[in-house]
Write an enzyme that holds these catalytic residues in place. Structure first.
Site, PDB file in Angstrom:
ATOM      1  N   HIS A  28      12.107-109.685  41.726  1.00 52.86           N
ATOM      2  CA  HIS A  28      11.720-110.669  40.696  1.00 52.86           C
ATOM      3  C   HIS A  28      11.152-109.945  39.462  1.00 52.86           C
ATOM      4  O   HIS A  28      11.415-110.335  38.330  1.00 52.86           O
ATOM      5  CB  HIS A  28      10.617-111.592  41.218  1.00 52.86           C
ATOM      6  CG  HIS A  28      11.022-112.474  42.356  1.00 52.86           C
ATOM      7  ND1 HIS A  28      10.579-112.277  43.641  1.00 52.86           N
ATOM      8  CD2 HIS A  28      11.814-113.571  42.394  1.00 52.86           C
ATOM      9  CE1 HIS A  28      11.081-113.226  44.431  1.00 52.86           C
ATOM     10  NE2 HIS A  28      11.843-114.019  43.700  1.00 52.86           N
ATOM     11  N   GLY A  78       8.234-118.076  43.759  1.00 52.95           N
ATOM     12  CA  GLY A  78       7.029-117.318  44.092  1.00 52.95           C
ATOM     13  C   GLY A  78       7.254-116.344  45.227  1.00 52.95           C
ATOM     14  O   GLY A  78       8.384-116.001  45.560  1.00 52.95           O
ATOM     15  N   GLU A  86       9.578-106.834  44.061  1.00 53.52           N
ATOM     16  CA  GLU A  86      10.054-105.975  42.968  1.00 53.52           C
ATOM     17  C   GLU A  86      11.336-106.523  42.325  1.00 53.52           C
ATOM     18  O   GLU A  86      11.570-106.338  41.132  1.00 53.52           O
ATOM     19  CB  GLU A  86      10.236-104.558  43.505  1.00 53.52           C
ATOM     20  CG  GLU A  86      10.499-103.485  42.476  1.00 53.52           C
ATOM     21  CD  GLU A  86       9.533-103.510  41.279  1.00 53.52           C
ATOM     22  OE1 GLU A  86      10.019-103.364  40.137  1.00 53.52           O
ATOM     23  OE2 GLU A  86       8.312-103.690  41.475  1.00 53.52           O
TER      24      GLU A  86
END
Ligand code: PAF
Length: 277
Positions: free
Chosen positions: A33, A27, A31
């Protein structure tokens, strides 16, 4: 996009959706990911992302408690990037009992570099990824090359356990000044943020020196450590290794393929980066 929190819900959704391309994350997405999500989308399979901050890969003194949990914003970003399904279990779902069975990656690959400075880290990573693979059963799994050693450890896990999964690396996404995007960049204050690019510059200088061949690698590595330390960093390592084994290259291997890898603390924040050359 569906967001599911239990393994049972996930399994029934995947039974309907079929084989998928999978991007595991903790989490606090950026950008980098989202580039992995788009890479997953290119496989024309349903795209699944997981969001789980995995206690098992954090040492007691590390940032597990303060690691940012930003599920609502993460889901908005994932949806915009083309993700079909988010698996966001809580700790009780992933670790209903203390995890007595763990995956111990081979020490020659996993106890060096990150594994040396973060003992137990790759056991935690390999164990949660094995569990996530058991839940998601992806056809393709994508991991960012910014965590270069992690990618190699997980590739070897898939190969040694004969898992029917294709592991892909995703290129590192960088800010305009060259800093590799990382969830931990958010810990940096303004002065640290402008200094942070010195890590990727040190790796570039190390790679250039290694390619030039005029000086031994250990001399270049020692110079890089001294230089970064002089700028106020506390480096763990700055080193040139063979790309597929992470062993120090012999003279015959100095022509490549190589990777310069580094980890260093600026203030309280530990950053890592690497450069293939
Ligand atoms: O790279 C990460 O974010 C984590 O190490 C991973 C692969 C999601 C396992 O927790």
């Amino acid at each position: 996009m569906q967001t599911l929190h239990t393994i049972a819900e996930l399994r029934s959704a995947l039974a309907a959706a079929g084989p998928c391309a999978f991007v595991p994350t903790m989490g606090n997405l950026h950008e980098g990911h989202l580039a992995l999500i788009r890479q997953a989308g290119a496989h024309k399979l349903p795209v699944v992302a997981s969001i789980f901050v995995n206690r098992l890969q954090f040492a007691p003194h590390e940032d597990f408690d303060r690691y940012p949990r930003t599920l609502a914003q993460d889901c908005d970003k994932l949806q915009a990037a083309g993700c079909d399904l988010v698996f966001a279990p809580d700790e009780a779902e992933m670790y209903p009992q203390p995890q007595g069975y763990k995956v111990h990656p081979e020490p020659a690959l996993a106890d060096i570099l990150e594994g040396h400075f973060r003992p137990g880290f790759f056991v935690g990573v390999a164990t949660i990824v094995m569990k996530l693979f058991g839940c998601v059963q992806p056809r393709v799994a994508i991991f960012g090359k910014k965590d270069y050693q992690q990618l190699l450890v997980l590739r070897r896990l898939v190969s040694q356990f004969n898992l029917p999964i294709t592991v892909e690396g995703g290129e590192t996404t960088r800010a305009d000044d060259g800093l590799a995007l990382s969830s931990r960049n958010g810990y940096l204050d303004a002065a640290q943020r402008s200094e942070a690019v010195a890590l990727s510059r040190a790796l570039r200088a190390l790679a250039d020196g290694a390619r030039d061949g005029a000086q031994p690698l250990d001399v270049l590595e020692a110079q890089a450590l001294v230089e970064l330390t002089g700028r106020g960093w506390a480096p763990d390592y700055l080193t040139v290794r063979c790309r597929d084994t992470l062993l120090a290259p012999t003279d015959a291997q100095r022509g490549g393929p190589l990777v310069a890898l580094g980890a260093a603390r600026i203030g309280g924040t530990r950053l890592i980066d690497n450069l293939e050359f």
